[in-house]
Design a protein around this motif. Structure first.
Motif, short mmCIF file in Angstrom:
data_model
loop_
_atom_site.label_atom_id
_atom_site.label_comp_id
_atom_site.label_asym_id
_atom_site.label_seq_id
_atom_site.Cartn_x
_atom_site.Cartn_y
_atom_site.Cartn_z
N VAL A 178 0.64 -1.39 -0.19
CA VAL A 178 0.03 0.13 -0.35
C VAL A 178 0.76 1.20 -0.21
N LEU A 179 2.41 1.11 0.38
CA LEU A 179 2.98 1.84 0.68
C LEU A 179 3.29 3.51 -0.49
N ASN A 180 3.34 2.08 -1.24
CA ASN A 180 3.70 2.73 -3.00
C ASN A 180 3.16 3.91 -3.16
N TYR A 181 1.50 3.14 -3.45
CA TYR A 181 0.71 4.48 -3.76
C TYR A 181 0.65 5.29 -3.00
N PHE A 182 0.75 5.96 -2.19
CA PHE A 182 1.19 6.91 -1.26
C PHE A 182 2.47 7.83 -1.71
N TYR A 183 3.90 6.85 -1.28
CA TYR A 183 4.69 7.05 -2.19
C TYR A 183 4.90 7.83 -3.41
N SER A 184 4.48 7.19 -4.32
CA SER A 184 3.78 7.87 -6.50
C SER A 184 2.89 9.14 -5.82
N LEU A 185 2.67 9.35 -5.05
CA LEU A 185 1.38 10.27 -4.46
C LEU A 185 1.82 11.86 -4.27
N ILE A 186 3.37 10.94 -3.30
CA ILE A 186 3.85 12.17 -3.43
C ILE A 186 4.96 13.23 -3.86
N ALA A 187 5.67 11.74 -5.31
CA ALA A 187 6.41 12.10 -6.19
C ALA A 187 5.55 13.37 -7.18
N MET A 188 3.95 12.38 -7.20
CA MET A 188 3.12 13.45 -7.97
C MET A 188 3.23 15.11 -7.51
N ALA A 189 2.45 14.83 -6.88
CA ALA A 189 2.80 15.87 -5.48
C ALA A 189 4.19 17.15 -6.07
N CYS A 190 4.90 16.92 -6.17
CA CYS A 190 5.91 17.26 -6.20
C CYS A 190 6.08 17.39 -7.72
N PHE A 191 6.20 16.82 -8.72
CA PHE A 191 6.11 17.39 -10.14
C PHE A 191 4.97 17.69 -10.53
N TYR A 192 4.27 18.11 -9.62
CA TYR A 192 2.68 19.36 -10.11
C TYR A 192 3.63 20.52 -9.42
N GLY A 193 4.51 20.84 -8.73
CA GLY A 193 5.26 22.40 -8.44
C GLY A 193 5.59 22.32 -9.82
N SER A 194 5.94 21.97 -10.89
CA SER A 194 5.56 21.74 -12.80
C SER A 194 4.88 23.19 -13.00
N PHE A 195 3.66 23.31 -12.03
CA PHE A 195 2.99 24.41 -12.82
C PHE A 195 3.49 25.65 -12.21
N PHE A 196 3.95 25.57 -10.91
CA PHE A 196 4.54 27.12 -10.29
C PHE A 196 5.66 27.61 -11.68
N GLY A 197 6.39 26.82 -12.31
CA GLY A 197 7.77 26.59 -12.91
C GLY A 197 7.62 26.92 -14.38
N LEU A 198 6.47 26.83 -14.16
CA LEU A 198 5.88 27.37 -15.88
C LEU A 198 5.62 28.39 -15.43
N GLN A 199 4.62 28.65 -14.78
CA GLN A 199 4.66 30.04 -14.68
C GLN A 199 5.68 31.00 -14.40
N GLU A 200 6.48 30.63 -14.01
CA GLU A 200 7.88 31.51 -13.34
C GLU A 200 8.43 31.99 -15.25
N VAL A 201 8.39 30.69 -15.99
CA VAL A 201 8.82 31.23 -17.31
C VAL A 201 7.78 32.01 -17.85
N THR A 202 6.71 31.64 -17.81
CA THR A 202 6.12 32.83 -18.55
C THR A 202 6.09 34.70 -18.45
N ASP A 203 6.20 34.26 -16.54
CA ASP A 203 5.98 35.72 -16.10
C ASP A 203 7.60 36.23 -16.12
N ILE A 204 8.46 35.97 -16.44
CA ILE A 204 9.63 36.28 -17.68
C ILE A 204 10.14 36.53 -18.24
N GLN A 205 9.25 35.88 -19.63
CA GLN A 205 8.88 35.62 -21.39
C GLN A 205 8.20 37.29 -21.36
#
Length: 380
Positions: A178-205
């Motif tokens: 069961v733990l692997n489901y939650f660990y992969s969820l944390i990994a997904m949440a970390c990569f949802y931080g890519s939306f922040f990166g997208l926003q920063e590039v959009t606001d600098i270009q």
């Protein structure tokens, strides 16, 4: 100036309700649903005593040895059978037809097992009957050739099974699928931080938004403004992941093992990885923001699927048949880093995952810098 830009960018990001939902609230909701869906998964795998019956007729009463054996395996917390005694085969057949039992034993000269269908429980019952008959036959043969064996105690332990191999976990913690489901969820949440990166590039270009055009006209170096914005995004993202980890650990009781410091380090590296990935995609793709978001979501979902979030066996299928994909998938590396901290005593596998994640983060950051630094504008 750096601190001023840092604070301003943090305020801008915190006011973006859609961004905050997908990076904070959505992972918390997913964790809650996972807990509801998988809370009983491990307990469901535990062995349950088999509903069985025995015909208590004259043949069974005469076979004292079988009576004692069947009684022994039908008592206690680790019993094999929930045993019912019936007076006739007709009564046993009725229970079998109604589904109240999986099968029944009868003794009419020889031990017989009657079942209605094949399955795991029926196979266990057959194995038990076969083992008893083999043991009884061996005892009979020994007594024929050596009648003194019973008195000498040579047959005392004939019915006992011994295991000379002990299963030992690779680490101090027992495997928990069961733990692997939650660990992969944390990994997904970390990569949802890519939306922040997208926003920063959009606001600098400057060619992507009016806000970016105003920033490029200000007397601040573009790289400094970009780093300040990414730093603000990293702080917000890491705090969100800490909230998610706290919710998983204290509310849902997800086990992360004893190495909490390494867990936090892994989460921090995961945040950097997600931000840098979003920045690279936003800088490299010269299309609309909607297309960039679609690419980020698609890449994250494919990565989490390969890491086993939707189907646990997929992680092991890939590691067995295409192991290179396991190392080329940063989400799988992040998931595996959490699990290796929980499961293994040594840090060898964890450090390998962490090192590869660091390489990916450096490549993403260098790629973003190489693209952004060359962007010049004839007019704004």
């Amino acid at each position: 100036m750096f601190s001023h830009i840092f604070i301003v960018r943090m305020k801008c990001l915190l006011r973006n309700k859609e961004l905050m939902f997908w990076t904070l609230l959505f992972p918390l909701l997913m964790a809650t649903f996972f807990n509801m869906a998988f809370s009983g998964l491990n307990s469901a795998e535990a062995f349950k005593p088999i509903e069985a019956a025995v015909v208590n007729d004259a043949g069974y009463k005469q076979d004292v040895s079988f009576q004692q054996t069947l009684t022994a395996v039908s008592g206690g917390d680790s019993r094999i059978f929930n045993l019912k005694e019936v007076s006739s085969r007709e009564e046993a057949d009725q229970l079998l037809e109604s589904g109240s039992i999986e099968g029944y034993f009868s003794v009419d000269g020889t031990l017989a097992l009657t079942v209605k269908k094949s399955g795991l429980n029926q196979s266990i019952m057959k194995s038990f009957a076969d083992q008893y008959q083999q043991t009884a036959s061996a005892v009979g043969q020994i007594l024929k050739t050596n009648p003194q064996a019973l008195q000498n105690g040579l047959l005392q332990d004939m019915g006992l099974s011994r295991e000379y191999v002990t299963e030992v976990a690779a680490g101090g913690s027992a495997p928990n699928n069961v733990l692997n489901y939650f660990y992969s969820l944390i990994a997904m949440a970390c990569f949802y931080g890519s939306f922040f990166g997208l926003q920063e590039v959009t606001d600098i270009q400057a060619n992507l938004s009016a806000r970016a055009a105003r920033i490029n006209m200000s007397p601040v170096h573009k790289l400094k403004a970009f780093v300040a914005g990414l730093s603000a995004a990293l702080v917000i993202q890491f705090v969100e992941i800490l909230i998610l980890l706290a919710y998983l650990a204290f509310a849902l009781h997800v086990d992360f093992g004893p190495r909490i410091g390494y867990v936090l380090l892994t989460a921090f590296v995961g945040c950097i990885l997600g931000l840098s990935f979003g920045s690279l995609i936003s800088a490299a793709v010269k299309k609309s923001e909607g297309l960039k978001t679609a690419i980020l979501i698609s890449a994250t979902m494919v990565g989490t699927f390969m890491a086993g979030m939707m189907m646990l066996n997929m992680k092991y299928i890939i590691s067995q048949n295409a192991p290179i994909l396991s190392y080329l998938n940063p989400i799988n590396l992040l998931t595996d880093a959490f699990y290796s901290l929980y499961y293994y005593d040594t840090l060898d596998r964890y450090l390998l995952n962490l090192g590869l994640m660091g390489v990916f983060a450096v490549v993403f950051c260098l790629g973003t810098y190489a693209i952004i630094r060359r962007r010049k504008y004839a007019s704004l």
